[in-house]
Design an enzyme around this catalytic site. Structure first.
Site, PDB file in Angstrom:
ATOM      1  CG  ASP A   1      -1.666   7.500   0.089  1.00 29.27           C
ATOM      2  OD1 ASP A   1      -0.912   8.626   0.055  1.00 29.27           O
ATOM      3  OD2 ASP A   1      -2.434   7.419  -0.778  1.00 29.27           O
TER       4      ASP A   1
ATOM      5  CG  ASP B   1      -1.510   1.131   1.388  1.00 29.03           C
ATOM      6  OD1 ASP B   1      -2.456   1.735   0.463  1.00 29.03           O
ATOM      7  OD2 ASP B   1      -1.531   1.820   2.490  1.00 29.03           O
TER       8      ASP B   1
ATOM      9  CE  LYS C   1      -5.062  -0.790  -1.747  1.00 32.06           C
ATOM     10  NZ  LYS C   1      -4.064  -0.337  -0.894  1.00 32.06           N
TER      11      LYS C   1
ATOM     12  CG  ASP D   1      -1.726   2.564   6.538  1.00 31.57           C
ATOM     13  OD1 ASP D   1      -2.037   3.653   6.945  1.00 31.57           O
ATOM     14  OD2 ASP D   1      -2.061   2.225   5.038  1.00 31.57           O
TER      15      ASP D   1
END
Length: 223
Positions: A15, A13, A145, A170
């Site tokens: 960000d 991922d 997502k 995260d």
């Protein structure tokens, strides 16, 4: 030394995982809301965490009674983000693990819920630009997502079966997408409170070294 691994690629991922960019995303949202006469602050972060720009726009329109056009809204936020991205920093430890995986010869890809424009700004800011890098943005899929499509797309582009990839995320939203795609997930939350929000199938790692150990990257673990 030969290292045995049960995966062939790492899917990252962007960000919050590779880039310390969540505060910048929130700031652009506060700015676009102010542009439309709405005063807001940090209380919005839990509501937008892990969501696509389209979802955030819909949420804000409903929450604040706005009728602003998505295209104009997105363009305003993108301009603010590109300007702020010049000083963007990597998440502490993330780039070390990324580069250790590259030295180990592992295939890697980046899978983001952000638009292509913002993803490229992040790659440039983190000095991760590579002509051979596989990356998937919100512009490359029909459903972001937590739908599995972004991670399935990355595996397809890498010519791998989903179970040959391991995902670093995260956010619980991103983790759900990877789990739905049939992938193993390493959840790297910012704090213990965030760790409690992940699906039980995700393996929690709490530091750069724990992440490296889970990825079996001895070159980093011994530094």
């Amino acid at each position: 030394m030969t290292v045995n691994r049960d995966f062939k690629a790492i899917l990252w991922d962007m960000d919050g995982t590779l880039a310390d960019s969540e505060a910048l995303h929130l700031r652009t949202l506060i700015l676009v809301l102010a542009h439309h006469g709405v005063e807001a602050g940090d209380e919005l972060h839990p509501l937008i965490f892990g969501k696509t720009g389209r979802e955030v726009h819909a949420l804000c329109c409903e929450r604040f009674g706005l009728s602003t056009d998505l295209a104009a809204w997105s363009a305003f936020r993108a301009r603010c983000y590109i300007e702020g991205a010049r000083s963007l920093e990597p998440r502490p430890g993330a780039r070390n693990v990324y580069r250790a995986a590259k030295r180990a010869g592992l295939a890697q890809a980046i899978v983001s819920n952000s638009s292509r424009m913002l993803l490229e700004a992040n790659l440039n800011a983190l000095d991760l630009q590579d002509p051979q890098l596989v990356s998937v943005s919100a512009n490359d899929v029909r459903a972001g997502k937590p739908e599995p499509e972004p991670y399935e797309r990355a595996a397809y582009l890498l010519r791998l079966h989903p179970n040959q990839a391991i995902v670093v995320e995260d956010s619980p939203t991103g983790a759900l997408a990877a789990i739905a795609a049939g992938m193993r997930v390493l959840a790297w939350p910012l704090d213990d409170a965030g760790a409690a929000l992940f699906h039980p199938a995700a393996q929690i790692v709490r530091s750069e070294r724990e992440l490296a150990a889970a990825l079996n990257l001895p070159s980093l673990m011994t530094n």
